[in-house]
Enzyme design. Structure first.
Site, PDB file in Angstrom:
ATOM      1  N   GLU A   1       0.841  -1.211   0.000  1.00 40.84           N
ATOM      2  CA  GLU A   1       0.000   0.000   0.000  1.00 40.84           C
ATOM      3  C   GLU A   1       0.862   1.242   0.000  1.00 40.84           C
ATOM      4  O   GLU A   1       0.586   2.211  -0.698  1.00 40.84           O
ATOM      5  CB  GLU A   1      -0.915  -0.008   1.236  1.00 40.84           C
ATOM      6  CG  GLU A   1      -1.993   1.080   1.223  1.00 40.84           C
ATOM      7  CD  GLU A   1      -1.616   2.363   1.979  1.00 40.84           C
ATOM      8  OE1 GLU A   1      -2.427   3.286   1.994  1.00 40.84           O
ATOM      9  OE2 GLU A   1      -0.505   2.435   2.549  1.00 40.84           O
TER      10      GLU A   1
ATOM     11  N   ASP B   1      -7.798   1.745   8.104  1.00 39.89           N
ATOM     12  CA  ASP B   1      -6.422   2.232   8.123  1.00 39.89           C
ATOM     13  C   ASP B   1      -6.222   3.093   9.369  1.00 39.89           C
ATOM     14  O   ASP B   1      -7.085   3.135  10.248  1.00 39.89           O
ATOM     15  CB  ASP B   1      -6.144   3.034   6.832  1.00 39.89           C
ATOM     16  CG  ASP B   1      -4.685   2.944   6.406  1.00 39.89           C
ATOM     17  OD1 ASP B   1      -3.800   2.965   7.294  1.00 39.89           O
ATOM     18  OD2 ASP B   1      -4.415   2.875   5.207  1.00 39.89           O
TER      19      ASP B   1
END
Ligand SMILES: [Zn+2]
Length: 360
Positions: free
Chosen positions: A212, A235
């Site tokens: 990511e 997140d």
């Protein structure tokens, strides 16, 4: 047994969950080398998943089926990787040049202790001694070129290509948790809990993604493979909620610690699906869970890749706020983590087709 929409179980963050976060935070998993975290994830979710596989990029893809046929397919995504360093050149005698993987400020690096590779070999990031600098050279900003990694005399176990991370051990400080890689081991730990307690009304598609921090690479293929009806990305986002020193009110804080999960309206890579944003807010209010809207602006999550997959996938991100991300140690609040888990769990249990059938 089918859960009714208003029947939400409270999932508690206790000793077990904190211990798991500690293991995840102390593990080393710089982008493209996520094996250590992947191993923990598989170990934790294996007994609960109906399907489990590691795809060709290294994403862990798990499915927990609901009880209904044609249940909504909901992708939950949390990235396993962290920002870090890669050894790029062996200068001999245990000295290495390195590159930064993901976003780390070179000024955060000078003098820090690091762990290298799978064996966590201890090393230090060296800078020319201050004593030997002259005049203006002391004022110039630290550049990557000025730094090197020093393992002492070479041990033979480290090599070019190995990753390095800040050598920070996880600690609990009263109501706060401190550790490296809270972005995004918090998301990973949250998603593990949700797989363990998956609600029966949906097909839960869990993606523990890779890479990511270097461009949302794993999430892109995971979303293609799952082809979900919608996606929720878990997140951790920066809180810049410190006082403004010149006594002006700090109005550009992004998020604040202690104010609950941060729901994204927009960031630099995604405009969240407005139906999902409203649904998350409604869920929080119905269940009296504190929440905040992350101030729209920079940054991004796996949603940036997921929402553009196939013919478009409605997506929203929910983050635990944390201070000092992408540095040696972040500070987060236990209560924000707890509320984030409750909010996403309540949202999953309450999901119906009507949420996406509503006007935008
Ligand atoms: Zn992140």
């Amino acid at each position: 047994m089918t859960l009714r929409a208003d029947e939400t179980r409270l999932l508690l963050i206790g000793e077990t969950q904190i211990k798991l976060l500690e293991r995840l935070s102390n593990a080393c998993a710089v982008s493209g080398d996520e094996g250590e975290v992947r191993k923990i994830v598989i170990e934790e979710i294996k007994p609960y998943a109906d399907e489990l596989k590691v795809d060709s990029l290294g994403n862990v893809l798990a499915i927990k089926h609901g009880v209904k046929e044609h249940a909504m397919r909901v992708m939950l995504s949390a990235h396993m990787d962290e920002v870090g360093l890669m050894l790029t050149h062996d200068n001999g005698d245990g000295i290495y040049r390195f590159e930064i993987m993901g976003g780390i400020a070179p000024s955060d690096l000078a003098g820090k202790q690091v762990w290298i590779g799978k064996e966590h070999i201890p090393a230090v990031i060296g800078l020319k001694p201050l004593h030997l600098g002259k005049g203006d050279s002391l004022k110039k900003p630290i550049d990557l070129e000025d730094l090197h990694i020093d393992v002492g005399p070479a041990k033979g176990a480290e090599k070019v290509g190995d990753r390095a991370v800040f050598a920070t051990k996880f600690t609990q400080l009263g109501p706060s948790l401190r550790g490296k890689a809270m972005d995004n081991r918090l998301g990973v730990a949250t998603l593990i809990e949700l797989v363990r307690h998956a609600p029966a009304n949906i097909d839960l598609q869990a993606a523990f993604t890779v890479q990511e921090e270097i461009g949302l690479r794993g999430a892109r293929v995971a979303a293609y493979a799952f082809n979900p009806d919608l996606a929720i990305v878990l997140d951790s986002t920066p809180a810049y909620d410190l006082p403004a020193w010149d006594s002006d009110e700090n109005v550009r804080y992004n998020t604040r610690l202690g104010a609950g999960p941060a729901i994204y309206v927009a960031d630099s890579s995604t405009i969240s699906d407005p139906r999902l944003v409203r649904f998350m807010i409604r869920t929080a209010e119905e269940h009296k869970i504190p929440y905040q809207l992350r101030q729209p602006g920079g940054g991004g999550t796996d949603a940036g890749a997921i929402h553009k997959q196939r013919a478009g996938i409605p997506s929203v991100s929910v983050s635990v706020p944390g201070r000092y991300h992408h540095g040696p140690a972040s500070i987060v609040r236990l209560s924000d983590w707890q509320h984030t888990l409750n909010l996403v769990s309540a949202a999953l249990s309450g999901l119906t087709q009507e949420v996406l059938a509503a006007d935008r």
